[in-house]
Design an enzyme around this catalytic site. Structure first.
Site, mmCIF file in Angstrom:
data_model
loop_
_atom_site.group_PDB
_atom_site.id
_atom_site.type_symbol
_atom_site.label_atom_id
_atom_site.label_comp_id
_atom_site.label_asym_id
_atom_site.label_seq_id
_atom_site.Cartn_x
_atom_site.Cartn_y
_atom_site.Cartn_z
ATOM 1 N N TYR A 26 -44.876 10.600 -14.882
ATOM 2 C CA TYR A 26 -45.777 10.517 -16.036
ATOM 3 C C TYR A 26 -44.965 10.196 -17.284
ATOM 4 O O TYR A 26 -45.017 10.874 -18.294
ATOM 5 C CB TYR A 26 -46.540 11.835 -16.198
ATOM 6 N N GLY A 27 -44.137 9.145 -17.163
ATOM 7 C CA GLY A 27 -43.341 8.704 -18.304
ATOM 8 C C GLY A 27 -44.000 7.499 -18.948
ATOM 9 O O GLY A 27 -45.226 7.431 -19.070
ATOM 10 N N GLN A 29 -44.503 4.260 -18.018
ATOM 11 C CA GLN A 29 -45.529 3.580 -17.217
ATOM 12 C C GLN A 29 -46.547 4.559 -16.642
ATOM 13 O O GLN A 29 -47.742 4.275 -16.609
ATOM 14 C CB GLN A 29 -44.872 2.801 -16.067
ATOM 15 N N SER A 52 -40.870 19.743 -14.094
ATOM 16 C CA SER A 52 -40.877 18.512 -14.899
ATOM 17 C C SER A 52 -41.384 18.750 -16.315
ATOM 18 O O SER A 52 -42.425 19.393 -16.512
ATOM 19 C CB SER A 52 -41.760 17.466 -14.216
ATOM 20 N N THR A 85 -33.884 5.167 -10.004
ATOM 21 C CA THR A 85 -32.763 5.855 -9.353
ATOM 22 C C THR A 85 -33.192 7.136 -8.641
ATOM 23 O O THR A 85 -32.457 7.651 -7.800
ATOM 24 C CB THR A 85 -31.685 6.198 -10.393
ATOM 25 N N HIS A 109 -42.055 -1.600 -10.080
ATOM 26 C CA HIS A 109 -40.856 -2.449 -10.121
ATOM 27 C C HIS A 109 -40.327 -2.485 -8.685
ATOM 28 O O HIS A 109 -40.371 -1.470 -7.977
ATOM 29 C CB HIS A 109 -39.842 -1.818 -11.086
ATOM 30 N N GLU A 196 -33.388 -7.992 -18.395
ATOM 31 C CA GLU A 196 -32.987 -6.813 -19.182
ATOM 32 C C GLU A 196 -31.479 -6.740 -19.389
ATOM 33 O O GLU A 196 -31.009 -6.255 -20.401
ATOM 34 C CB GLU A 196 -33.556 -5.519 -18.579
HETATM 35 N N1 LIG Z 1 -40.444 1.577 -19.030
HETATM 36 C C1 LIG Z 1 -41.256 0.551 -18.802
HETATM 37 O O1 LIG Z 1 -42.046 0.188 -19.641
HETATM 38 C C2 LIG Z 1 -41.257 -0.184 -17.504
HETATM 39 C C3 LIG Z 1 -40.930 0.476 -16.340
HETATM 40 N N2 LIG Z 1 -41.155 -0.146 -15.131
HETATM 41 C C4 LIG Z 1 -40.876 0.585 -13.924
HETATM 42 O O2 LIG Z 1 -41.751 1.712 -13.875
HETATM 43 C C5 LIG Z 1 -41.107 2.790 -13.168
HETATM 44 C C6 LIG Z 1 -41.097 4.033 -14.051
HETATM 45 O O3 LIG Z 1 -40.275 3.769 -15.160
HETATM 46 P P1 LIG Z 1 -40.526 4.498 -16.586
HETATM 47 O O4 LIG Z 1 -41.995 4.619 -16.821
HETATM 48 O O5 LIG Z 1 -39.661 3.767 -17.559
HETATM 49 O O6 LIG Z 1 -39.933 5.944 -16.293
HETATM 50 P P2 LIG Z 1 -39.722 7.151 -17.338
HETATM 51 O O7 LIG Z 1 -38.288 7.492 -17.317
HETATM 52 O O8 LIG Z 1 -40.370 6.841 -18.645
HETATM 53 O O9 LIG Z 1 -40.576 8.327 -16.668
HETATM 54 C C7 LIG Z 1 -40.266 8.830 -15.415
HETATM 55 C C8 LIG Z 1 -41.262 9.896 -15.043
HETATM 56 O O10 LIG Z 1 -40.973 10.322 -13.705
HETATM 57 C C9 LIG Z 1 -40.750 11.743 -13.708
HETATM 58 N N3 LIG Z 1 -39.791 12.058 -12.686
HETATM 59 C C10 LIG Z 1 -38.441 12.168 -12.769
HETATM 60 N N4 LIG Z 1 -37.925 12.477 -11.577
HETATM 61 C C11 LIG Z 1 -38.981 12.577 -10.727
HETATM 62 C C12 LIG Z 1 -39.095 12.902 -9.356
HETATM 63 N N5 LIG Z 1 -38.036 13.163 -8.606
HETATM 64 N N6 LIG Z 1 -40.343 12.938 -8.824
HETATM 65 C C13 LIG Z 1 -41.432 12.676 -9.556
HETATM 66 N N7 LIG Z 1 -41.391 12.365 -10.865
HETATM 67 C C14 LIG Z 1 -40.168 12.312 -11.434
HETATM 68 C C15 LIG Z 1 -40.285 12.049 -15.116
HETATM 69 O O11 LIG Z 1 -40.511 13.427 -15.397
HETATM 70 P P3 LIG Z 1 -39.604 14.254 -16.456
HETATM 71 O O12 LIG Z 1 -40.327 14.144 -17.747
HETATM 72 O O13 LIG Z 1 -39.582 15.635 -15.933
HETATM 73 O O14 LIG Z 1 -38.236 13.586 -16.457
HETATM 74 C C16 LIG Z 1 -41.187 11.134 -15.911
HETATM 75 O O15 LIG Z 1 -42.481 11.689 -16.026
HETATM 76 C C17 LIG Z 1 -39.721 2.282 -12.794
HETATM 77 O O16 LIG Z 1 -39.833 1.732 -11.506
HETATM 78 C C18 LIG Z 1 -39.474 1.162 -13.823
HETATM 79 O O17 LIG Z 1 -38.555 0.181 -13.406
HETATM 80 C C19 LIG Z 1 -41.677 -1.404 -15.043
HETATM 81 C C20 LIG Z 1 -42.000 -2.099 -16.161
HETATM 82 C C21 LIG Z 1 -41.730 -1.591 -17.486
HETATM 83 C C1 LIG Z 2 -37.006 -4.827 -20.505
HETATM 84 C C2 LIG Z 2 -36.856 -3.490 -19.835
HETATM 85 C C3 LIG Z 2 -37.806 -3.250 -18.668
HETATM 86 O O1 LIG Z 2 -37.553 -4.194 -17.645
HETATM 87 C C4 LIG Z 2 -39.219 -3.444 -19.181
HETATM 88 C C5 LIG Z 2 -39.767 -2.581 -20.243
HETATM 89 O O2 LIG Z 2 -39.866 -4.376 -18.748
HETATM 90 C C6 LIG Z 2 -37.563 -1.857 -18.127
HETATM 91 O O3 LIG Z 2 -37.086 -1.758 -16.977
HETATM 92 O O4 LIG Z 2 -37.810 -0.876 -18.845
HETATM 93 MG MG LIG Z 3 -39.076 -5.533 -17.318
HETATM 94 MG MG LIG Z 4 -36.862 -3.383 -15.783
#
Ligand SMILES: NC(=O)C1=CN([C@@H]2O[C@H](COP(=O)(O)OP(=O)(O)OC[C@H]3O[C@@H](n4cnc5c(N)ncnc54)[C@H](OP(=O)(O)O)[C@@H]3O)[C@@H](O)[C@H]2O)C=CC1
Ligand SMILES: CC[C@](O)(C(C)=O)C(=O)O
Ligand SMILES: [Mg+2]
Ligand SMILES: [Mg+2]
Length: 337
Positions: A26-27, A29, A52, A85, A109, A196
């Site tokens: 719940y980050g 995305q 979390s 990761t 992703h 990126e």
């Molecule tokens: N950031 C973006 O805008 C983009 C991201 N993506 C992809 O989306 C995916 C998520 O990225 P993003 O939203 O940046 O991630 P964030 O780091 O913003 O959020 C991660 C979330 O996952 C939770 N988390 C951490 N570890 C675990 C676990 N072991 N099990 C379940 N939940 C867990 C975190 O909780 P806690 O708060 O406790 O750490 C947090 O709620 C990735 O695959 C990324 O590549 C794709 C396009 C753009």
């Molecule tokens: C540009 C960074 C990104 O690929 C995105 C927001 O699309 C990511 O992994 O956060």
């Molecule tokens: Mg991207």
């Molecule tokens: Mg990316």
């Protein structure tokens, strides 16, 4: 080569409305997908580990939160939006035991599928819905009745209906309002990592920091260097974003345009292009993925050090002071969370 683009009329929202969706994470995305799925009439549950820090945020938004294993067990569609990761261990411990035949596993992703870190069984659908923008923008656009374009891909079509289901999910988060482009896990992963690393994050950050260093080391005021190398970058990129590089060049002075045309290629020269090709080949060969996984398994020793060094760069302190003078830079990126 032309791409296939799908819009709202091409997608059947009823498909995803007929499933229970677990959003794991719940980050950036995760919150955007979960809230927009819910607002689109989809039955959503959130999967987060017991400790979390995202749990209270999701609960405050009225969402039901379970552990990842419980959420995966309840759901028909499991969207993995935990950090790339963390996904391999998360999958092995909590998702795989609950990924029963006929279910679908979705990703935002393609990293873990492209590099074989996760290998789902043959009897489930494996698909991706990857918005091409940060999660907070994805949510903001949805709320405003618009959408962020997204990439949609199917790695494994066990049901024979995986693409239609992915498109339905994309519609529920606003993606098909703007357009969903069909791609593959391989293409999305490799281009996303390249973008990126070489341009958007790595390339742009290094360009800004290096420009700032050159000016300040030559004795110019850090505040003036900040405006020139960081602050105004947004204004220039906004013009590119609206109308391409040609539109940006139309808007700037002839002096700037002449400097752009003659000096830009000296900064980003043949050596830089060769280095970009090397970065791409490390992505294609899996070398970057192996390095990232090893760094994670070692407890992030370099990552932590380099992150702290970046945060201590003098441009950050200068920026903090200057942004206090700018009343319009006051909309926190996390406000939709
Ligand atoms: N950031 C973006 O805008 C983009 C991201 N993506 C992809 O989306 C995916 C998520 O990225 P993003 O939203 O940046 O991630 P964030 O780091 O913003 O959020 C991660 C979330 O996952 C939770 N988390 C951490 N570890 C675990 C676990 N072991 N099990 C379940 N939940 C867990 C975190 O909780 P806690 O708060 O406790 O750490 C947090 O709620 C990735 O695959 C990324 O590549 C794709 C396009 C753009
Ligand atoms: C540009 C960074 C990104 O690929 C995105 C927001 O699309 C990511 O992994 O956060
Ligand atoms: Mg991207
Ligand atoms: Mg990316």
């Amino acid at each position: 080569m032309s791409v296939e683009v799908y819009y709202d009329d091409d997608a059947d929202l009823g498909l995803i409305q007929g499933r229970k969706v677990a959003v794991i994470g719940y980050g950036s995305q995760g919150h955007a997908h979960a809230l927009s799925l819910r607002d689109s009439g989809v039955d959503v549950v959130i999967g987060l580990p017991a400790g979390s820090k995202s749990r209270p945020k999701a609960e405050e938004q009225g969402l039901r939160v379970l552990t990842p294993a419980e959420a995966a067990a309840e759901a028909d569609v499991i969207m993995i939006l935990a950090p790339d990761t963390a996904q391999r261990a998360l999958y092995a411990e909590s998702i795989a035991p609950n990924l029963t035949p006929g279910k679908a596993i979705f990703f935002g992703h393609g990293f873990n599928i492209r590099y074989d870190l996760i290998k789902p069984p043959a009897d489930v659908d494996v698909a991706m819905v990857a918005p091409k923008g940060p999660g907070h923008l994805v949510r903001r656009q949805y709320v405003d009745g618009k959408g962020v374009p997204c990439l949609v891909a199917v790695e494994q079509d066990a049901s024979g209906n995986a693409f239609a289901l992915a498109l339905s999910y994309a519609k529920a988060i606003g993606g098909t309002r703007a357009g969903a482009i069909r791609t593959t896990f391989k293409e999305e992963t490799e281009t996303d990592l390249f973008g990126e690393q070489a341009v958007l994050c790595g390339g742009a950050s290094a360009l800004v920091q290096t420009g700032f260093e050159v000016l300040t080391e030559a004795g110019y005021a850090p505040e003036v260097a900040y405006f020139e190398c960081l602050h105004e970058l947004k204004l220039i990129v906004d013009l590119m974003y609206e109308g391409g590089i040609a539109r940006m060049r139309y808007s700037i002075s002839d002096t700037a345009e002449y400097g752009d045309l003659t000096r830009g290629p000296r900064v980003i020269d043949a050596r830089v292009k060769e280095e970009m090709r090397k970065i791409l080949s490390e992505i294609q060969s899996g070398e970057f993925a192996r390095e990232l996984v090893a760094e994670e398994e070692a407890g992030r020793p370099n990552f932590t050090k380099w992150r702290a060094e970046g945060a201590a760069h003098p441009i950050e302190e200068t920026g903090r002071k200057l942004r206090d003078m700018m009343s319009w830079v006051d909309r926190p990126i996390t406000e939709t969370a």
